[in-house]
Design a protein around this motif. Structure first.
Motif, PDB file in Angstrom:
ATOM      1  N   VAL A 158       0.856  -1.399   0.040  1.00  0.00           N
ATOM      2  CA  VAL A 158      -0.087   0.101  -0.031  1.00  0.00           C
ATOM      3  C   VAL A 158       0.899   1.045   0.042  1.00  0.00           C
ATOM      4  CG1 VAL A 158      -2.073   0.926   0.943  1.00  0.00           C
ATOM      5  CG2 VAL A 158      -1.406  -1.342   1.364  1.00  0.00           C
ATOM      6  N   ARG A 159       1.920   1.360  -0.969  1.00  0.00           N
ATOM      7  CA  ARG A 159       2.915   2.293  -1.111  1.00  0.00           C
ATOM      8  C   ARG A 159       3.586   2.874   0.217  1.00  0.00           C
ATOM      9  NH1 ARG A 159       2.440   4.162  -6.178  1.00  0.00           N
ATOM     10  NH2 ARG A 159       3.371   6.124  -5.814  1.00  0.00           N
ATOM     11  N   HIS A 160       3.995   1.875   0.838  1.00  0.00           N
ATOM     12  CA  HIS A 160       4.579   1.985   2.202  1.00  0.00           C
ATOM     13  C   HIS A 160       5.986   2.833   1.803  1.00  0.00           C
ATOM     14  CE1 HIS A 160       7.075   1.345   6.009  1.00  0.00           C
ATOM     15  NE2 HIS A 160       6.114   1.382   6.395  1.00  0.00           N
ATOM     16  N   PRO A 161       6.344   3.877   2.713  1.00  0.00           N
ATOM     17  CA  PRO A 161       7.514   4.840   2.369  1.00  0.00           C
ATOM     18  C   PRO A 161       8.652   3.857   2.325  1.00  0.00           C
ATOM     19  CG  PRO A 161       6.153   5.592   4.205  1.00  0.00           C
ATOM     20  CD  PRO A 161       5.376   4.449   4.075  1.00  0.00           C
ATOM     21  N   TRP A 162       8.883   2.763   3.030  1.00  0.00           N
ATOM     22  CA  TRP A 162      10.226   2.073   2.721  1.00  0.00           C
ATOM     23  C   TRP A 162      10.358   1.373   1.397  1.00  0.00           C
ATOM     24  CZ3 TRP A 162      11.093  -1.648   7.579  1.00  0.00           C
ATOM     25  CH2 TRP A 162      10.888  -1.087   8.652  1.00  0.00           C
TER      26      TRP A 162
ATOM     27  N   GLN B 119      12.885  12.227 -13.210  1.00  0.00           N
ATOM     28  CA  GLN B 119      11.714  12.552 -13.081  1.00  0.00           C
ATOM     29  C   GLN B 119      10.783  11.521 -12.063  1.00  0.00           C
ATOM     30  OE1 GLN B 119       9.937  13.473 -16.884  1.00  0.00           O
ATOM     31  NE2 GLN B 119      10.938  15.679 -16.855  1.00  0.00           N
ATOM     32  N   GLN B 120      10.933  10.439 -12.446  1.00  0.00           N
ATOM     33  CA  GLN B 120      10.123   9.287 -11.383  1.00  0.00           C
ATOM     34  C   GLN B 120      10.581   9.198 -10.283  1.00  0.00           C
ATOM     35  OE1 GLN B 120      11.219   9.032 -14.533  1.00  0.00           O
ATOM     36  NE2 GLN B 120      10.481   7.164 -15.497  1.00  0.00           N
ATOM     37  N   ALA B 121      11.807   9.387  -9.820  1.00  0.00           N
ATOM     38  CA  ALA B 121      12.541   9.381  -8.521  1.00  0.00           C
ATOM     39  C   ALA B 121      12.001  10.740  -7.983  1.00  0.00           C
ATOM     40  CB  ALA B 121      13.944   9.319  -8.760  1.00  0.00           C
ATOM     41  N   LYS B 122      11.867  11.749  -8.449  1.00  0.00           N
ATOM     42  CA  LYS B 122      11.509  13.171  -7.846  1.00  0.00           C
ATOM     43  C   LYS B 122      10.101  13.025  -7.543  1.00  0.00           C
ATOM     44  CE  LYS B 122      11.965  17.786  -7.002  1.00  0.00           C
ATOM     45  NZ  LYS B 122      10.504  18.278  -7.007  1.00  0.00           N
ATOM     46  N   ARG B 123       9.144  12.474  -8.396  1.00  0.00           N
ATOM     47  CA  ARG B 123       7.808  12.178  -8.223  1.00  0.00           C
ATOM     48  C   ARG B 123       7.431  11.576  -6.619  1.00  0.00           C
ATOM     49  NH1 ARG B 123       6.750  12.055 -13.826  1.00  0.00           N
ATOM     50  NH2 ARG B 123       6.705   9.698 -14.115  1.00  0.00           N
ATOM     51  N   ILE B 124       8.380  10.658  -6.615  1.00  0.00           N
ATOM     52  CA  ILE B 124       8.246   9.809  -5.197  1.00  0.00           C
ATOM     53  C   ILE B 124       8.806  10.634  -4.069  1.00  0.00           C
ATOM     54  CG2 ILE B 124       9.110   7.791  -4.162  1.00  0.00           C
ATOM     55  CD1 ILE B 124       9.192   6.292  -6.666  1.00  0.00           C
ATOM     56  N   HIS B 125       9.761  11.138  -4.144  1.00  0.00           N
ATOM     57  CA  HIS B 125      10.372  12.322  -3.266  1.00  0.00           C
ATOM     58  C   HIS B 125       9.157  13.171  -2.937  1.00  0.00           C
ATOM     59  CE1 HIS B 125      11.835  16.366  -1.972  1.00  0.00           C
ATOM     60  NE2 HIS B 125      12.767  15.365  -1.164  1.00  0.00           N
ATOM     61  N   ASP B 126       8.393  13.909  -4.119  1.00  0.00           N
ATOM     62  CA  ASP B 126       7.408  14.676  -3.671  1.00  0.00           C
ATOM     63  C   ASP B 126       6.190  14.001  -2.932  1.00  0.00           C
ATOM     64  OD1 ASP B 126       9.000  16.738  -4.679  1.00  0.00           O
ATOM     65  OD2 ASP B 126       7.952  16.599  -6.659  1.00  0.00           O
ATOM     66  N   GLU B 127       5.948  12.988  -3.343  1.00  0.00           N
ATOM     67  CA  GLU B 127       4.813  12.154  -2.690  1.00  0.00           C
ATOM     68  C   GLU B 127       4.981  12.131  -1.340  1.00  0.00           C
ATOM     69  OE1 GLU B 127       2.764   7.682  -2.421  1.00  0.00           O
ATOM     70  OE2 GLU B 127       3.544   8.536  -4.408  1.00  0.00           O
ATOM     71  N   LEU B 128       6.132  11.625  -0.926  1.00  0.00           N
ATOM     72  CA  LEU B 128       6.771  11.295   0.360  1.00  0.00           C
ATOM     73  C   LEU B 128       6.494  13.010   1.333  1.00  0.00           C
ATOM     74  CD1 LEU B 128       9.473   8.731   0.036  1.00  0.00           C
ATOM     75  CD2 LEU B 128       7.215   8.348   1.152  1.00  0.00           C
ATOM     76  N   ALA B 129       7.119  13.668   0.634  1.00  0.00           N
ATOM     77  CA  ALA B 129       7.236  14.995   1.201  1.00  0.00           C
ATOM     78  C   ALA B 129       5.813  15.470   1.525  1.00  0.00           C
ATOM     79  CB  ALA B 129       7.769  16.164   0.665  1.00  0.00           C
ATOM     80  N   GLU B 130       4.923  15.275   0.870  1.00  0.00           N
ATOM     81  CA  GLU B 130       3.522  15.555   1.086  1.00  0.00           C
ATOM     82  C   GLU B 130       2.780  14.827   1.946  1.00  0.00           C
ATOM     83  OE1 GLU B 130       0.019  17.842   0.878  1.00  0.00           O
ATOM     84  OE2 GLU B 130       2.036  18.337  -0.194  1.00  0.00           O
ATOM     85  N   ARG B 131       3.035  13.581   1.972  1.00  0.00           N
ATOM     86  CA  ARG B 131       2.421  12.438   2.996  1.00  0.00           C
ATOM     87  C   ARG B 131       2.943  13.031   4.347  1.00  0.00           C
ATOM     88  NH1 ARG B 131       2.856   6.602   0.592  1.00  0.00           N
ATOM     89  NH2 ARG B 131       2.515   6.232   2.768  1.00  0.00           N
ATOM     90  N   ALA B 132       4.170  13.172   4.509  1.00  0.00           N
ATOM     91  CA  ALA B 132       4.954  13.819   5.730  1.00  0.00           C
ATOM     92  C   ALA B 132       4.064  14.798   6.461  1.00  0.00           C
ATOM     93  CB  ALA B 132       6.303  14.192   5.518  1.00  0.00           C
ATOM     94  N   ARG B 133       3.442  15.628   5.616  1.00  0.00           N
ATOM     95  CA  ARG B 133       2.534  16.817   6.248  1.00  0.00           C
ATOM     96  C   ARG B 133       1.269  16.235   7.096  1.00  0.00           C
ATOM     97  NH1 ARG B 133       3.372  21.689   3.525  1.00  0.00           N
ATOM     98  NH2 ARG B 133       4.869  21.207   1.537  1.00  0.00           N
ATOM     99  N   MET B 134       0.942  14.908   6.517  1.00  0.00           N
ATOM    100  CA  MET B 134      -0.425  14.515   7.232  1.00  0.00           C
ATOM    101  C   MET B 134      -0.195  13.226   7.981  1.00  0.00           C
ATOM    102  SD  MET B 134      -2.604  15.019   3.838  1.00  0.00           S
ATOM    103  CE  MET B 134      -1.463  14.020   2.725  1.00  0.00           C
ATOM    104  N   GLU B 135       0.950  12.277   8.070  1.00  0.00           N
ATOM    105  CA  GLU B 135       1.379  11.065   8.570  1.00  0.00           C
ATOM    106  C   GLU B 135       2.636  11.059   8.771  1.00  0.00           C
ATOM    107  OE1 GLU B 135       1.727   7.679   5.652  1.00  0.00           O
ATOM    108  OE2 GLU B 135       0.273   9.236   4.416  1.00  0.00           O
ATOM    109  N   TYR B 136       3.026  10.022   9.523  1.00  0.00           N
ATOM    110  CA  TYR B 136       4.575   9.947  10.014  1.00  0.00           C
ATOM    111  C   TYR B 136       5.180   9.295   8.962  1.00  0.00           C
ATOM    112  CZ  TYR B 136       8.810   8.182  12.286  1.00  0.00           C
ATOM    113  OH  TYR B 136      10.011   8.028  12.715  1.00  0.00           O
ATOM    114  N   VAL B 137       6.330   9.853   8.383  1.00  0.00           N
ATOM    115  CA  VAL B 137       7.089   9.133   7.308  1.00  0.00           C
ATOM    116  C   VAL B 137       8.442   9.186   7.874  1.00  0.00           C
ATOM    117  CG1 VAL B 137       8.034   9.257   4.869  1.00  0.00           C
ATOM    118  CG2 VAL B 137       5.710   9.952   5.407  1.00  0.00           C
TER     119      VAL B 137
END
Length: 244
Positions: A206-210, A226-244
């Motif tokens: 379920v798209r776990h950060p690890w 670009q694909q790597a950057k998209r993942i980085h951005d996803e994790l940065a956004e998720r970190a605003r709402m959950e523990y990453v």
């Protein structure tokens, strides 16, 4: 009832740990001196911190309190010593105490797979930097339980850390989780194969950060920035709402 810890986690955040902790709590209401329930409750809190379900500093103190009481009631409880080892390392940052607790757990119960594997990866590999002894410990664990998928995963990961990357991939394939397989393939510089596994790994986890980080590393290694950057951005956004 005295072991009712309320850390304010939702069902989605907890996964099934909330059900486990409720079961242990009910057992303790029946028998407040049930050391096994205290030890497993402690480990549930420990795992919530370790596997990024919640912030470690908000779960590990509960693990420490519960396991201290468990070992007060049953000093020869191997599971309790294993949990106390992890708490000593991750919360108290006391490596010597952690190593002593793992060794005590193995002394009490030589066939305890969990104690040997955690001692191997956290104590020997991460702290003592003794990968050779760590591999011996995981090999002994697998001798006790050759079909233990988690033990194979720890063994594969330590073998990869030791630089025996192809051997680690071979160990990972039959048994281990998708994340460990991705990590072993990345360490073996087999980035294309890692990316071949990414969809299944992301779905299962379920798209776990690890898992996302492993996939991002593989993308970056083959120049797909670009694909790597998209993942980085996803994790940065998720970190605003959950523990990453």
């Amino acid at each position: 009832a005295g072991w009712h810890f309320n850390i304010g986690l939702t069902l989605d955040e907890l996964g099934r740990f909330d059900e486990a902790i409720d079961a242990y709590r009910r057992a303790l209401e029946i028998d407040p001196n049930y050391a096994d329930a205290l030890a497993w409750m402690a480990d549930s809190y420990r795992l919530m911190g370790l596997y990024s379900i919640h912030k470690p500093l908000e779960t590990l103190p509960y693990a420490k309190a519960a396991v201290a009481r468990a070992l007060e009631l049953a000093p020869a409880l191997a599971e309790g010593h294993s949990t106390l080892a992890m708490v000593s390392l991750l919360l108290d940052h006391d490596a010597d105490a952690a190593l002593a607790q793992w060794r005590r757990a193995i002394e009490i119960e030589p066939g305890n797979v969990r104690a040997r594997c955690e001692y191997a990866i956290w104590g020997l590999s991460a702290v003592a930097r003794d990968d050779d002894e760590a591999m011996l410990q995981t090999a002994r664990a697998l001798k006790s339980d050759p079909l233990n998928a988690w033990a194979w995963g720890i063994h594969a990961f330590i073998v990869a850390i030791a630089g025996r990357v192809e051997e680690s991939v071979a160990a990972a394939h039959p048994f281990v989780s998708q994340w460990s397989l991705l990590e072993c393939l990345v360490k073996a510089s087999r980035y294309g194969e890692a990316l071949d596994h990414k969809d299944e790994a992301l779905e299962i986890s379920v798209r776990h950060p690890w898992v996302l980080v492993s996939v991002a590393c593989a993308h970056a290694a083959v120049g797909e920035m670009q694909q790597a950057k998209r993942i980085h951005d996803e994790l940065a956004e998720r970190a605003r709402m959950e523990y990453v």
